[in-house]
Design a protein around this motif. Structure first.
Motif, short mmCIF file in Angstrom:
data_model
loop_
_atom_site.label_atom_id
_atom_site.label_comp_id
_atom_site.label_asym_id
_atom_site.label_seq_id
_atom_site.Cartn_x
_atom_site.Cartn_y
_atom_site.Cartn_z
N GLN A 130 0.80 -1.22 0.00
CA GLN A 130 0.00 0.00 0.00
C GLN A 130 0.84 1.28 0.00
O GLN A 130 0.58 2.18 -0.78
CB GLN A 130 -0.96 -0.01 1.19
N SER A 161 2.21 2.27 -3.33
CA SER A 161 1.15 2.76 -4.21
C SER A 161 0.75 4.19 -3.80
O SER A 161 0.59 5.05 -4.65
CB SER A 161 -0.04 1.81 -4.09
N SER A 162 0.64 4.41 -2.50
CA SER A 162 0.25 5.74 -2.03
C SER A 162 1.30 6.79 -2.37
O SER A 162 0.97 7.89 -2.81
CB SER A 162 0.03 5.71 -0.52
N GLN A 201 1.22 7.52 -6.03
CA GLN A 201 0.03 8.32 -6.34
C GLN A 201 0.24 9.78 -5.94
O GLN A 201 -0.03 10.69 -6.73
CB GLN A 201 -1.18 7.77 -5.57
N LEU A 202 0.75 9.95 -4.72
CA LEU A 202 0.93 11.30 -4.21
C LEU A 202 1.97 12.06 -5.04
O LEU A 202 1.75 13.21 -5.43
CB LEU A 202 1.37 11.23 -2.74
N SER A 243 2.96 11.53 -8.08
CA SER A 243 2.47 11.79 -9.43
C SER A 243 1.48 12.97 -9.43
O SER A 243 1.57 13.87 -10.27
CB SER A 243 1.79 10.53 -9.96
N ALA A 244 0.58 12.96 -8.46
CA ALA A 244 -0.42 14.02 -8.39
C ALA A 244 0.23 15.37 -8.10
O ALA A 244 -0.08 16.38 -8.73
CB ALA A 244 -1.45 13.68 -7.33
N GLY A 268 5.36 8.27 -12.57
CA GLY A 268 4.59 7.77 -11.43
C GLY A 268 3.30 7.10 -11.88
O GLY A 268 2.94 6.04 -11.38
N GLY A 269 2.64 7.73 -12.83
CA GLY A 269 1.39 7.16 -13.35
C GLY A 269 1.61 5.82 -14.02
O GLY A 269 0.88 4.85 -13.79
N LEU A 295 2.44 3.16 -11.44
CA LEU A 295 1.22 2.73 -10.74
C LEU A 295 0.41 1.78 -11.60
O LEU A 295 -0.09 0.75 -11.12
CB LEU A 295 0.35 3.96 -10.44
N TRP A 296 0.30 2.15 -12.87
CA TRP A 296 -0.48 1.32 -13.79
C TRP A 296 0.13 -0.08 -13.89
O TRP A 296 -0.56 -1.08 -13.84
CB TRP A 296 -0.50 2.00 -15.17
N ARG A 337 -0.46 -2.06 -10.70
CA ARG A 337 -1.83 -2.56 -10.59
C ARG A 337 -2.09 -3.70 -11.55
O ARG A 337 -2.84 -4.63 -11.27
CB ARG A 337 -2.82 -1.42 -10.83
#
Lengths: 202, 311
Positions: free
Chosen positions: B80, B83-84, B87-88, B90-91, B301-302, B305-306, B309
């Protein structure tokens, strides 16, 4: 122990309490997964994934039927597993016989009370029915399995499938009709009592 | 002959009737029809047989226990944070990227470009007071006496403003009346008297740069040496105004050693009278660098993540 108590203890991080819930529901979860996926190893994977998800999402359970909530996660895990296997097809590993051949499905030989011929006929009929279930679209398949195989009422099936009651009703009717048509291809396997009338399937 | 829609509705009703899910009125209506229509009865019977067959499937035992172990839960928990974090990151990178692009758009008005271009010149000009061992550049056009003596050879600068580009129309003395020319030269008087600091100050504004452009085409100031970049044939309107002496070295252009400079300088063809464009190495845009880094983080990052997943 009461189901709600087990859930509360599991929420507090008690894995033993959660595993008590797992043991109580694992047969049901595996059966649903197996009927939806039509394959044992895939069903096992989906069931395991579902229980891990249930543990992690337990704080999202807002009361009501824990069984319906759990089965919804199981069906979603099945959809995910089906999608994954569609992208990466796998060959199931079957136990090998001494001569190197494989059993088509080792589970069908579990019943020792039938003689070999009856056992074979029963296996073939069950395989035929499962084959017809597998022919359905997965959404129709889910509703059919929940109501006709697992014996749930429409309301519970609606809750598990996450679809309105009317959708469950129409999907179930169409699924039954398609299975009925499909089974005509296995006419010789059906017991006399269950042989359908020709004119109805035309 | 029933239509497809009627057939489907009838199927739904028969199916619900089998499960006892019809309302009382619907059930009574169907029972009346079943009593009168043998085909409907047969259809219902076939659906019932199918339902019974499906219900006859054996209930299987789970092939193994699906109980969870602490390791199974830990493994999932460990995944987790990655992933977090991805995500963070990348955003955040995407947000900063958008903000930076917006900021650049706001800042990059034509006026801002001028200011940005003038900045290095001003910075380098501040070093003028201290004579350095290495000759530095102040660029002028050979024909026009190199910055008109405003900076002279004492000026140290490695940067040449774009305002010296030959593509820009230069306001030359040729285009001015003699009075105007005198007026222009008066403005240049202070630097011509040998005050390098004044020349530096003169370059602090864009307007002053424009003046210098005019000066390039103005009658050149007399240089003290006979070097190739000494002032050409034009008459000196102000005899007192002289450019600072150029260096004696042939390789220097008004104090610029071409070999030592990391810049490319295009010399004007002597006698053409037209100033050639001067190309200088410019500092990389810091905005661009930051934008590229942020874009790489956001996209990378995106994608990561992809991939995670998918696995």
């Amino acid at each position: 122990m009461d189901e709600n108590e087990l859930i509360n203890e599991a929420l507090d991080g008690d894995l033993t309490a959660f595993n008590s819930l797992v043991l109580h529901y694992q047969d049901l979860a595996f059966n649903v997964a197996f009927r939806i996926m039509g394959e044992h190893s895939a069903a096992g994977d989906a069931t395991q994934e579902a229980f891990i998800s249930v543990y992690q999402k337990l704080n999202q359970f807002r009361g009501g039927s824990f069984k319906a909530w759990l089965l919804r996660i199981v069906t979603n895990a099945c959809y995910d597993e089906l999608r994954r296997r569609k992208r990466q097809p796998v060959t199931p590993l079957m136990p090998e016989l001494e001569d190197g051949e494989t059993l088509e499905d080792p589970y069908w030989i579990a019943d020792d009370n039938l003689d070999p011929e009856e056992q074979t006929e029963q296996e073939e009929l069950q395989e035929a029915i499962q084959h017809c279930i597998n022919e359905l679209d997965v959404k129709f398949r889910t509703v059919l399995v929940l109501v006709d195989v697992e014996g749930m009422d429409y309301e519970t099936a609606s809750e598990v499938a996450g679809t309105p009651l009317g959708t469950v009703k129409s999907r179930l009717a169409r699924a039954r009709e398609r299975v009925q048509q499909c089974l005509q291809g296995f006419w010789e396997l059906l017991p006399d009592l269950f042989r359908l009338n020709d004119e109805d399937t035309a | 002959m029933t239509s497809k829609r009627e057939w489907t509705l009838e199927l739904n009703t028969l199916s619900a009737f089998l499960d006892g899910e019809l309302k009382k009125s619907e059930r009574q209506h169907l029972q009346t029809r079943l009593a009168q229509e043998p085909e409907l009865r047969e259809r219902l019977e076939n659906l019932r047989k199918t339902k019974v067959l499906l219900g006859s499937l054996p209930h299987l035992d789970a092939p193994r226990n699906f109980t969870l172990t602490p390791e199974m839960v830990k493994v999932r928990e460990k995944k987790q944070p990655w992933s977090s974090v991805l995500q963070l990151a990348s955003a955040m990178a995407a947000v900063f990227l958008v903000a930076l692009v917006g900021l650049e758009l706001v800042l990059n008005t034509p006026h801002a470009y001028r200011a940005n271009d003038a900045m290095p010149l001003m910075e380098s000009a501040s070093d003028v007071e201290e004579p350095a061992a290495e000759p530095l550049i102040i660029w002028g056009f050979p024909d026009s006496g190199g910055l008109g003596g405003a900076g002279g050879t004492d000026m140290k600068s490695g940067v040449v403003s774009e305002s010296f580009s030959a593509e820009e129309p230069l306001v030359g003395m040729d285009d001015l009346s003699s009075d105007e020319a005198e007026e222009t030269m008066v403005e240049m008087e202070a630097p011509a008297e040998g005050e390098p600091d004044d020349a530096v100050a003169e370059m602090e504004t864009f307007a002053q740069e424009e003046d210098m452009e005019a000066e390039q085409d103005s009658p050149p100031l007399e240089a003290d040496s006979d070097e190739e970049y000494s002032q050409p044939e034009a008459e000196d309107p102000e005899p007192g105004m002289r450019a600072a002496p150029a260096t004696d070295e042939d390789s220097l252009i008004l104090g610029l050693n071409l070999e030592e400079s990391g810049e490319t300088i295009a010399r004007s063809e002597p006698g053409t009278g037209a100033a050639e464009p001067v190309t200088t190495a410019r500092d990389p845009n810091p905005f661009r660098l930051a934008q590229i880094i942020l874009a790489v983080i956001a996209v990378g990052g995106g994608v990561a993540l992809w991939i995670l997943r998918k696995k």
